[in-house]
Design a protein around this motif. Structure first.
Motif, PDB file in Angstrom:
ATOM      1  N   SER A 196       0.829  -1.203   0.000  1.00  0.00           N
ATOM      2  CA  SER A 196       0.000   0.000   0.000  1.00  0.00           C
ATOM      3  C   SER A 196       0.869   1.260   0.000  1.00  0.00           C
ATOM      4  O   SER A 196       0.602   2.223  -0.725  1.00  0.00           O
ATOM      5  CB  SER A 196      -0.928  -0.003   1.211  1.00  0.00           C
ATOM      6  N   GLN A 197       1.933   1.258   0.810  1.00  0.00           N
ATOM      7  CA  GLN A 197       2.833   2.416   0.855  1.00  0.00           C
ATOM      8  C   GLN A 197       3.510   2.628  -0.498  1.00  0.00           C
ATOM      9  O   GLN A 197       3.670   3.768  -0.949  1.00  0.00           O
ATOM     10  CB  GLN A 197       3.889   2.209   1.943  1.00  0.00           C
ATOM     11  N   LEU A 198       3.907   1.538  -1.134  1.00  0.00           N
ATOM     12  CA  LEU A 198       4.543   1.643  -2.445  1.00  0.00           C
ATOM     13  C   LEU A 198       3.584   2.236  -3.470  1.00  0.00           C
ATOM     14  O   LEU A 198       3.956   3.093  -4.280  1.00  0.00           O
ATOM     15  CB  LEU A 198       5.016   0.264  -2.907  1.00  0.00           C
ATOM     16  N   ALA A 199       2.340   1.768  -3.432  1.00  0.00           N
ATOM     17  CA  ALA A 199       1.350   2.221  -4.407  1.00  0.00           C
ATOM     18  C   ALA A 199       1.029   3.703  -4.244  1.00  0.00           C
ATOM     19  O   ALA A 199       0.729   4.395  -5.227  1.00  0.00           O
ATOM     20  CB  ALA A 199       0.080   1.386  -4.277  1.00  0.00           C
ATOM     21  N   GLN A 200       1.087   4.210  -3.027  1.00  0.00           N
ATOM     22  CA  GLN A 200       0.709   5.595  -2.759  1.00  0.00           C
ATOM     23  C   GLN A 200       1.860   6.587  -2.893  1.00  0.00           C
ATOM     24  O   GLN A 200       1.637   7.794  -2.835  1.00  0.00           O
ATOM     25  CB  GLN A 200       0.136   5.705  -1.331  1.00  0.00           C
ATOM     26  N   ASN A 201       3.072   6.089  -3.081  1.00  0.00           N
ATOM     27  CA  ASN A 201       4.251   6.956  -3.086  1.00  0.00           C
ATOM     28  C   ASN A 201       4.571   7.423  -4.511  1.00  0.00           C
ATOM     29  O   ASN A 201       4.919   6.630  -5.379  1.00  0.00           O
ATOM     30  CB  ASN A 201       5.446   6.206  -2.491  1.00  0.00           C
ATOM     31  N   ASP A 202       4.460   8.726  -4.740  1.00  0.00           N
ATOM     32  CA  ASP A 202       4.685   9.277  -6.074  1.00  0.00           C
ATOM     33  C   ASP A 202       6.123   9.124  -6.549  1.00  0.00           C
ATOM     34  O   ASP A 202       6.383   9.185  -7.761  1.00  0.00           O
ATOM     35  CB  ASP A 202       4.315  10.771  -6.106  1.00  0.00           C
ATOM     36  N   ALA A 203       7.065   8.955  -5.624  1.00  0.00           N
ATOM     37  CA  ALA A 203       8.468   8.839  -6.006  1.00  0.00           C
ATOM     38  C   ALA A 203       8.824   7.442  -6.490  1.00  0.00           C
ATOM     39  O   ALA A 203       9.886   7.247  -7.091  1.00  0.00           O
ATOM     40  CB  ALA A 203       9.361   9.213  -4.818  1.00  0.00           C
ATOM     41  N   VAL A 204       7.948   6.479  -6.269  1.00  0.00           N
ATOM     42  CA  VAL A 204       8.195   5.102  -6.698  1.00  0.00           C
ATOM     43  C   VAL A 204       7.895   4.985  -8.193  1.00  0.00           C
ATOM     44  O   VAL A 204       6.893   5.536  -8.669  1.00  0.00           O
ATOM     45  CB  VAL A 204       7.313   4.124  -5.886  1.00  0.00           C
ATOM     46  N   PRO A 205       8.743   4.291  -8.964  1.00  0.00           N
ATOM     47  CA  PRO A 205       8.480   4.122 -10.403  1.00  0.00           C
ATOM     48  C   PRO A 205       7.092   3.545 -10.670  1.00  0.00           C
ATOM     49  O   PRO A 205       6.592   2.716  -9.895  1.00  0.00           O
ATOM     50  CB  PRO A 205       9.585   3.157 -10.842  1.00  0.00           C
ATOM     51  N   ASP A 206       6.480   3.965 -11.776  1.00  0.00           N
ATOM     52  CA  ASP A 206       5.106   3.573 -12.086  1.00  0.00           C
ATOM     53  C   ASP A 206       4.932   2.059 -12.186  1.00  0.00           C
ATOM     54  O   ASP A 206       3.907   1.515 -11.754  1.00  0.00           O
ATOM     55  CB  ASP A 206       4.655   4.229 -13.392  1.00  0.00           C
ATOM     56  N   THR A 207       5.906   1.370 -12.773  1.00  0.00           N
ATOM     57  CA  THR A 207       5.768  -0.086 -12.928  1.00  0.00           C
ATOM     58  C   THR A 207       5.680  -0.778 -11.569  1.00  0.00           C
ATOM     59  O   THR A 207       4.890  -1.714 -11.388  1.00  0.00           O
ATOM     60  CB  THR A 207       6.962  -0.656 -13.717  1.00  0.00           C
TER      61      THR A 207
END
Length: 250
Positions: A196-207
Motif C-alpha cells: 500500500s505504501q509503495l502504491a501511494q508513493n509518487d516517487a516510486v516508479p510507475d511499474t
C-alpha cells in the motif's frame, strides 16, 4: 635640571621606542632566517596542494571520459571490450568512478547469466566503507535482486528492512522485494501495508506502483493511488488477479 612632566613623558616614550627597536632587531637577528624559511615552506606546501588538486581534477576528467567510452562500447553490444575498458577505472582511488565501474562490470556478468560472481561483486561494493551510502545501498539491492530466488525470506528481510523506507531513494526496488519476502514468510499484514505504501508513493516508479496495487488487491486491499487518503478493504473476489509472488526485476 629637573625635567618637567611633559619632558619626562616624552623622554620615557623615546626610551620605550628605542627599546622596541632593539627588541625587534634582536629578534630578527636571532630568528629572521627561520621565519623566512617557515614562510617559504608554507608557500611551497600551499602550491603543492593547489597542484595536487589540479592533478586530481585532470585525472577525474580523464576517468569520466574513459567511463563514458566504456558505456558507449557496452551500448554497442561489445560487452567483453567494455569490461576490459572498465578494469582500470574499477581500481581507481576515486570512490565514485570505482563504484560505477564495478557495478557495470557486475551488470555485464549478469547479462552473461553469471549470477554468483555478479552477486559477489555487488556484495563487495556494498561492504566498501569508503563509498558513499547511496552506492552501497544500490549495490545491496542489486545483490539481493540477483540472489532473490535462492535466498530465505528472512535473509531478504534483514538485508532490506533498513533501506525499504519512504525516505530512501531506493524505496521502490527495496520495498517490493521486502514485501514479497514478508509474504513468503507468512507475514501478510506487513506485506499488505508495504504494498500500500509503495502504491501511494509518487516517487516510486510507475511499474512498481502498478504491481503493488495488484499485489495489495490479492490481499483485499484497495491501494489505488487515487485513494491516498485512506486504504479501503475490498473482497478478494473483486480485486485484480495477480500471482502471489512476482520476482522483482533485476
Amino acid at each position: 635640571m629637573a625635567l618637567t612632566p611633559q619632558n619626562n613623558e616624552a623622554f620615557l616614550r623615546e626610551v620605550d621606542d628605542e627599546l622596541r627597536r632593539d627588541q625587534l632587531t634582536s629578534y630578527w637577528e636571532r630568528y629572521g632566517r627561520w621565519t623566512i624559511a617557515a614562510i617559504v615552506v608554507a608557500l611551497a606546501a600551499f602550491a603543492g596542494v593547489l597542484y595536487w588538486q589540479h592533478r586530481q581534477t585532470e585525472a577525474a576528467g580523464v576517468e569520466g571520459e574513459q567511463l563514458q567510452a566504456a558505456y558507449d562500447t557496452l551500448g554497442a553490444g561489445q560487452a567483453d571490450k567494455a569490461d576490459t575498458m572498465l578494469k582500470p577505472i574499477a581500481a581507481s582511488p576515486r570512490p565514485g568512478y570505482r563504484a560505477l565501474a564495478q557495478m557495470t562490470q557486475a551488470d555485464i556478468l549478469l547479462g552473461k547469466q553469471q549470477i554468483k560472481p555478479a552477486a559477489a561483486m555487488f556484495a563487495r561494493i556494498a561492504a566498501d566503507t569508503s563509498l558513499a551510502q547511496p552506492f552501497r545501498d544500490l549495490a545491496l539491492i542489486r545483490q539481493t535482486s540477483a540472489e532473490f530466488d535462492t535466498l530465505k525470506p528472512q535473509v531478504v528481510i534483514e538485508r532490506l528492512r533498513p533501506i525499504a523506507v519512504p525516505t530512501n531513494a531506493y524505496f521502490g526496488s527495496a520495498g517490493e522485494m521486502l514485501a514479497i519476502a514478508y509474504l513468503d514468510s507468512g507475514r501478510k499484514d506487513l506485506a499488505g501495508q508495504l504494498f500500500s505504501q509503495l502504491a501511494q508513493n509518487d516517487a516510486v516508479p510507475d511499474t512498481i506502483r502498478q504491481r503493488a496495487v495488484q499485489m495489495a488487491g490479492t490481499m483485499g486491499i484497495d491501494a489505488t493511488p487515487n485513494d491516498a487518503a485512506k486504504v479501503r478493504i475490498v473482497s478478494p473476489a473483486s480485486a485484480a488477479g495477480a500471482q502471489s509472488k512476482e520476482a522483482p526485476a533485476q
